[in-house]
Design a protein around this motif. Structure first.
Motif, PDB file in Angstrom:
ATOM      1  N   UNK A 287      42.502  31.272  42.363  1.00 17.99           N
ATOM      2  CA  UNK A 287      41.326  32.088  42.671  1.00 17.99           C
ATOM      3  C   UNK A 287      41.013  32.042  44.156  1.00 17.99           C
ATOM      4  N   UNK A 288      41.073  30.843  44.743  1.00 19.16           N
ATOM      5  CA  UNK A 288      40.826  30.694  46.177  1.00 19.16           C
ATOM      6  C   UNK A 288      41.825  31.518  46.988  1.00 19.16           C
ATOM      7  N   UNK A 289      43.107  31.368  46.666  1.00 15.61           N
ATOM      8  CA  UNK A 289      44.145  32.085  47.409  1.00 15.61           C
ATOM      9  C   UNK A 289      44.019  33.588  47.230  1.00 15.61           C
ATOM     10  N   UNK A 290      43.682  34.043  46.033  1.00 11.40           N
ATOM     11  CA  UNK A 290      43.476  35.479  45.811  1.00 11.40           C
ATOM     12  C   UNK A 290      42.306  35.997  46.630  1.00 11.40           C
TER      13      UNK A 290
ATOM     14  N   UNK B 100      36.098  28.653  51.366  1.00 10.55           N
ATOM     15  CA  UNK B 100      36.317  28.952  49.954  1.00 10.55           C
ATOM     16  C   UNK B 100      36.698  27.642  49.276  1.00 10.55           C
ATOM     17  N   UNK B 101      35.946  27.273  48.247  1.00  5.76           N
ATOM     18  CA  UNK B 101      36.123  25.970  47.618  1.00  5.76           C
ATOM     19  C   UNK B 101      35.727  26.041  46.154  1.00  5.76           C
ATOM     20  N   UNK B 102      36.043  24.964  45.426  1.00  2.43           N
ATOM     21  CA  UNK B 102      35.525  24.874  44.059  1.00  2.43           C
ATOM     22  C   UNK B 102      34.086  24.358  44.074  1.00  2.43           C
ATOM     23  N   UNK B 103      33.576  24.035  45.244  1.00  8.57           N
ATOM     24  CA  UNK B 103      32.190  23.632  45.394  1.00  8.57           C
ATOM     25  C   UNK B 103      31.899  22.201  45.021  1.00  8.57           C
TER      26      UNK B 103
ATOM     27  N   UNK C 298      34.210  28.913  44.023  1.00  6.20           N
ATOM     28  CA  UNK C 298      34.928  29.584  42.952  1.00  6.20           C
ATOM     29  C   UNK C 298      35.123  28.600  41.816  1.00  6.20           C
ATOM     30  N   UNK C 299      34.769  29.029  40.636  1.00  4.47           N
ATOM     31  CA  UNK C 299      34.927  28.180  39.465  1.00  4.47           C
ATOM     32  C   UNK C 299      35.147  29.051  38.245  1.00  4.47           C
TER      33      UNK C 299
END
Length: 158
Positions: A11-14, A101-104, A138-139
């Motif tokens: 998701x991050x890379x997209x 951009x991270x999973x937070x 992003x999660x």
């Protein structure tokens, strides 16, 4: 949680690839730098460039195994902010935007997060106060939220 990392990473890379495509469509006037991070920022492309192909090819090295080589404490957004800000020339009059951009999920040790938080906030309130910072987490809607819920008492200027 390793089983969900590839999904978040994808998701991050997209999201990054979509941003690059958007920049290309809008005329390719913007420069991009790339910094990977866990608990520390890991430089990839530290001189902002319009060579979007270079950025896209560098993204291929952003694998879980590569990231694990550098991880000591866990994810720390504050160090990523500090190291990313240093890429910018604070005297340059152009608009500067930092997108993380991270999973937070902040999972580094509390003492380490506190130290790097102070460093980042000092940079933000000092010579880098003209950089607009966006943090995209992003999660998955089906997972518990990993985004910290505590409100920061010391707000970003601006």
């Amino acid at each position: 949680e390793l089983h969900s990392f590839p999904t978040r990473r994808s998701s991050d890379l997209n999201a990054i690839r979509n941003l690059i495509e958007r920049i290309k469509i809008e005329g390719g006037k913007d420069k991009i730098a790339l910094l990977r991070f866990t608990d520390i920022g890991i430089p990839a492309i530290i001189i902002p460039t319009k060579d979007y192909g270079l950025v896209e090819s560098e993204l291929r090295f952003t694998t879980p195994d590569y990231i694990k080589l550098f991880e000591k404490h866990g994810t720390n957004l504050w160090d990523a902010i500090s190291r990313s800000l240093l890429i910018f020339n604070p005297k340059d009059p152009l608009v500067k935007i930092l997108i993380l951009i991270s999973d937070g999920e902040q999972v580094a040790e509390a003492k380490y997060i506190s130290k790097t938080r102070k460093e980042a906030l000092d940079l933000i309130s000092g010579k880098y106060n003209n950089v607009k910072i966006f943090i995209v987490s992003i999660g998955s809607a089906s997972e518990l939220s990993l985004i910290p819920k505590n409100k920061d008492e010391r707000r970003f200027p601006g």
